[in-house]
Design a protein around this motif. Structure first.
Motif, PDB file in Angstrom:
ATOM      1  N   LYS A 120       0.868  -1.569  -0.103  1.00  0.00           N
ATOM      2  CA  LYS A 120      -0.096  -0.288  -0.183  1.00  0.00           C
ATOM      3  C   LYS A 120       0.420   1.195  -0.005  1.00  0.00           C
ATOM      4  N   HIS A 121       1.552   1.084   0.405  1.00  0.00           N
ATOM      5  CA  HIS A 121       2.682   2.266   0.852  1.00  0.00           C
ATOM      6  C   HIS A 121       3.480   2.240  -0.212  1.00  0.00           C
ATOM      7  N   ALA A 122       4.080   1.674  -0.809  1.00  0.00           N
ATOM      8  CA  ALA A 122       4.987   1.777  -2.342  1.00  0.00           C
ATOM      9  C   ALA A 122       4.339   2.071  -3.850  1.00  0.00           C
ATOM     10  N   VAL A 123       3.017   1.528  -3.753  1.00  0.00           N
ATOM     11  CA  VAL A 123       1.287   2.007  -4.673  1.00  0.00           C
ATOM     12  C   VAL A 123       1.385   3.336  -4.269  1.00  0.00           C
ATOM     13  N   SER A 124       1.499   3.750  -3.497  1.00  0.00           N
ATOM     14  CA  SER A 124       0.704   5.355  -2.488  1.00  0.00           C
ATOM     15  C   SER A 124       2.227   6.498  -3.130  1.00  0.00           C
ATOM     16  N   THR A 125       3.146   6.208  -2.604  1.00  0.00           N
ATOM     17  CA  THR A 125       4.159   6.783  -3.322  1.00  0.00           C
ATOM     18  C   THR A 125       4.434   6.631  -5.471  1.00  0.00           C
ATOM     19  N   ILE A 126       3.527   5.305  -5.820  1.00  0.00           N
ATOM     20  CA  ILE A 126       4.039   5.340  -6.736  1.00  0.00           C
ATOM     21  C   ILE A 126       2.227   6.291  -7.285  1.00  0.00           C
ATOM     22  N   LYS A 127       2.026   6.795  -6.715  1.00  0.00           N
ATOM     23  CA  LYS A 127       0.461   7.617  -7.788  1.00  0.00           C
ATOM     24  C   LYS A 127       1.549   9.155  -7.304  1.00  0.00           C
ATOM     25  N   TYR A 128       1.896   9.677  -5.932  1.00  0.00           N
ATOM     26  CA  TYR A 128       2.358  10.804  -5.455  1.00  0.00           C
ATOM     27  C   TYR A 128       3.252  10.770  -7.203  1.00  0.00           C
ATOM     28  N   TYR A 129       4.122  10.202  -7.111  1.00  0.00           N
ATOM     29  CA  TYR A 129       5.345  10.200  -7.962  1.00  0.00           C
ATOM     30  C   TYR A 129       4.938  10.409  -9.761  1.00  0.00           C
ATOM     31  N   PHE A 130       3.637  10.000  -9.966  1.00  0.00           N
ATOM     32  CA  PHE A 130       3.323  10.111 -11.590  1.00  0.00           C
ATOM     33  C   PHE A 130       2.660  11.014 -11.112  1.00  0.00           C
TER      34      PHE A 130
END
Length: 224
Positions: A120-130
């Motif tokens: 969940k944390h990694a996917v959330s980070t990826i969303k913000y970066y995207f």
């Protein structure tokens, strides 16, 4: 070179020194280091997307390549967004597979958390970066040289101006919200709640496409 520097610092400073110097640490996690390096490294990489445009001679050579502006934009966008996310996440996962046994060898009493790139944390980070990566793509297409600091300065300046304008224009609403909060009432349905929801929706669904369009238009202007 960027990968060597990043993972070298993660290993020697983020892992070895942390284990040796922090006696109170009992659980070593990789989530915070992953988020920081993915976002910062991606922003720096994105800032270098159209580095040839900073030099007049290289700019003419780059713009005269047998490819359309859209193809040049699309290739750089794919490389610095999805390409960077997939490559860095996979490499970071391999790094943790090597780092965790070494850390356990140094301190057998410490527990080392496995890194899951689909957590969940990694996917959330990826969303913000995207979403935010597009801002630095705009800077790469419009600024000449020192793209990363110039883009950061612009973001901070715009943020301050917008924040001040919103504060003074919504001052009455904020007072009303404070009164409702003191009465333990809900913010749901209030004007400030609707504004916040609209801002959040715009961030997730409008910011990135807007930045992509501005990047494309910036490249078109350079071509002219």
């Amino acid at each position: 070179m960027a990968f060597e520097i990043t993972f070298g610092m993660l290993f020697f400073f983020g892992l070895i020194l942390t284990i040796v110097l922090d006696d109170t640490l009992v659980l070593f996690e990789h989530t915070q280091a992953y988020s920081f390096t993915l976002i910062v490294g991606g922003f720096v990489l994105t800032s270098l997307s159209f580095n040839d445009l900073s030099d007049s001679l290289k700019s003419q050579t780059y713009l005269s390549l047998p490819a359309s502006i859209f193809e040049k934009f699309l290739s750089m966008w794919l490389m610095t967004s999805m390409g960077w996310i997939v490559l860095y996440s996979f490499t970071y996962y391999l790094y943790t597979l090597v780092a965790n046994p070494i850390g356990l060898f140094i301190d057998g009493n410490m527990k080392f958390e496995n890194f899951d790139p689909l957590s969940k944390h990694a996917v959330s980070t990826i969303k913000y970066y995207f979403v935010l990566q597009g801002v630095f793509l705009v800077g790469a297409a419009h600024f000449k040289g020192y793209v990363f600091p110039k883009t950061l300065f612009t973001i901070i300046l715009i943020g301050l101006i917008v924040g001040l304008l919103m504060y003074f224009s919504m001052y009455d609403l904020m007072l009303e919200s404070d009164e409702c909060f003191s009465d333990s009432s809900s913010f749901e349905g209030m004007a400030i709640d609707r504004i916040w929801n609209m801002a959040a929706w715009s961030f997730w669904w409008l910011l990135a496409p807007f930045c992509w369009v501005m990047t494309y238009l910036g490249l078109k202007d350079r071509e002219v």
